[in-house]
Design a protein around this motif. Structure first.
Motif, PDB file in Angstrom:
ATOM      1  N   LEU A  10       0.816  -1.198   0.166  1.00 42.65           N
ATOM      2  CA  LEU A  10       0.087   0.134  -0.125  1.00 42.65           C
ATOM      3  C   LEU A  10       0.822   1.172   0.045  1.00 42.65           C
ATOM      4  O   LEU A  10       0.498   2.205  -0.748  1.00 42.65           O
ATOM      5  N   ASN A  11       2.064   1.040   0.768  1.00 40.55           N
ATOM      6  CA  ASN A  11       3.053   2.462   0.815  1.00 40.55           C
ATOM      7  C   ASN A  11       3.407   2.563  -0.610  1.00 40.55           C
ATOM      8  O   ASN A  11       3.657   3.858  -1.043  1.00 40.55           O
ATOM      9  N   SER A  12       3.805   1.499  -1.277  1.00 41.34           N
ATOM     10  CA  SER A  12       4.295   1.574  -2.738  1.00 41.34           C
ATOM     11  C   SER A  12       3.226   2.197  -3.616  1.00 41.34           C
ATOM     12  O   SER A  12       3.517   3.178  -4.498  1.00 41.34           O
ATOM     13  N   LEU A  13       1.948   1.698  -3.442  1.00 44.16           N
ATOM     14  CA  LEU A  13       0.984   2.219  -4.440  1.00 44.16           C
ATOM     15  C   LEU A  13       0.582   3.414  -4.022  1.00 44.16           C
ATOM     16  O   LEU A  13       0.213   4.311  -5.172  1.00 44.16           O
ATOM     17  N   GLY A  21       8.202  -1.788 -10.697  1.00 45.20           N
ATOM     18  CA  GLY A  21       8.383  -0.485 -11.083  1.00 45.20           C
ATOM     19  C   GLY A  21       7.424   0.159 -12.187  1.00 45.20           C
ATOM     20  O   GLY A  21       7.671   1.417 -12.396  1.00 45.20           O
ATOM     21  N   ARG A  22       6.348  -0.587 -12.314  1.00 46.62           N
ATOM     22  CA  ARG A  22       5.285  -0.007 -13.325  1.00 46.62           C
ATOM     23  C   ARG A  22       4.480   0.992 -12.673  1.00 46.62           C
ATOM     24  O   ARG A  22       4.391   0.935 -11.273  1.00 46.62           O
ATOM     25  N   LYS A  23       3.662   1.757 -13.472  1.00 50.53           N
ATOM     26  CA  LYS A  23       2.578   2.459 -12.590  1.00 50.53           C
ATOM     27  C   LYS A  23       1.500   1.721 -12.367  1.00 50.53           C
ATOM     28  O   LYS A  23       1.385   0.537 -12.814  1.00 50.53           O
ATOM     29  N   LEU A  24       0.604   2.100 -11.700  1.00 47.58           N
ATOM     30  CA  LEU A  24      -0.617   1.426 -11.245  1.00 47.58           C
ATOM     31  C   LEU A  24      -1.369   0.919 -12.475  1.00 47.58           C
ATOM     32  O   LEU A  24      -1.766  -0.460 -12.192  1.00 47.58           O
ATOM     33  N   THR A  25      -1.820   1.489 -13.531  1.00 45.25           N
ATOM     34  CA  THR A  25      -2.443   0.784 -14.528  1.00 45.25           C
ATOM     35  C   THR A  25      -1.573   0.630 -15.810  1.00 45.25           C
ATOM     36  O   THR A  25      -2.135   0.467 -17.074  1.00 45.25           O
TER      37      THR A  25
END
Length: 256
Positions: A10-13, A21-25
């Motif tokens: 959750l901290n990473s998101l 290393g990807r973005k969320l979507t």
């Protein structure tokens, strides 16, 4: 109470960054190969990052179902074997395999992707059955969506076998393709805490609170929905998840 690993995720998101290393979507790198098997009427190999699935299409002449005497048959099977993930066990299909097969089946069926009337040879007696077999080779997350892409690619590559005097020569493929009317994809959006992600890694899938699989045709029409996970979803969350799914479906179609 949230365990330490989920809190770390959750901290990473919250910073907009995934474990890899990807973005969320952001989707992983996608590789698609069509018509990879000589023994199947249609086939595909699809990779999303480290997740790899092979899909094969077989056809057979069988009796139609009693309630649809003038329609061909469609069947989808998913086999999750230990070769793909040591957590999978040999034997009858488990809950995950059944869900993958059912959701992909529903997406194809509800989109009316195949003109089943054209699969009829003789009403109430003989129709073509189309059997889709989904087999993961390596599971690093998101098997359902990868399987859906593989199923569509394999369907598009399918050619009927030669049939003479009611005998089928499976070694000889004709130039006759499946009567495809639509090209549906199943795209899943996952909710972890307040965040939405797509194409999760196996480590991320462990901490999903809710997910929504959206069946989408090439015309951006929703043909199926499947809710999963323990948490409920608000109307606004569902709208956001559908919007994300449509965006990702459009990205994937550019590779087909």
């Amino acid at each position: 109470m949230i365990n330490e690993r989920k809190q770390h995720l959750l901290n990473s998101l919250a910073k907009g960054v995934r474990y890899d290393g990807r973005k969320l979507t952001e989707l992983r790198k996608i590789v698609i190969e069509s018509d990879i098997s000589r023994s199947a009427e249609g086939s595909a190999r699809v990779k999303f990052g480290g997740t790899e699935i092979i899909v094969g299409i077989k056809t057979a002449v069988e009796k139609p179902f009693p309630d649809t005497p003038e329609d061909g048959n469609l069947m989808v099977n998913a086999e999750l074997r230990p070769i793909a993930n040591p957590d999978f066990e040999p034997g009858p299909p488990g809950e995950q395999a059944i869900e993958i097969a059912r959701v992909i089946d529903r997406t194809i069926r509800e989109a009316k992707a195949i003109d089943t009337k054209k699969l009829c040879i003789k009403p109430a007696e003989e129709v073509w059955s189309v059997i889709i077999d989904i087999c993961p080779i390596n599971d690093e997350g998101n098997l359902l969506d990868v399987g859906s892409v593989g199923a569509l690619v394999a369907l598009k590559s399918t050619k009927f076998p030669k049939r003479e005097d009611k005998k089928i020569d499976y070694l000889t493929r004709t130039e006759e393709s499946l009567p495809l009317l639509k090209e549906p994809l199943a795209i899943t959006v996952f909710k972890i805490g307040p965040y939405f992600i797509v194409d999760p890694l196996s480590e991320e899938e462990q901490y999903v609170d809710a997910r929504l699989t959206v069946g989408i045709t090439s015309e951006n029409i929703i043909c199926a929905l499947q809710k999963g996970g323990a948490d409920s979803l608000t109307q606004e969350e569902i709208k956001n998840m559908v919007d994300i799914a449509m965006e990702k479906a459009s990205e994937i179609r550019k590779l087909l």
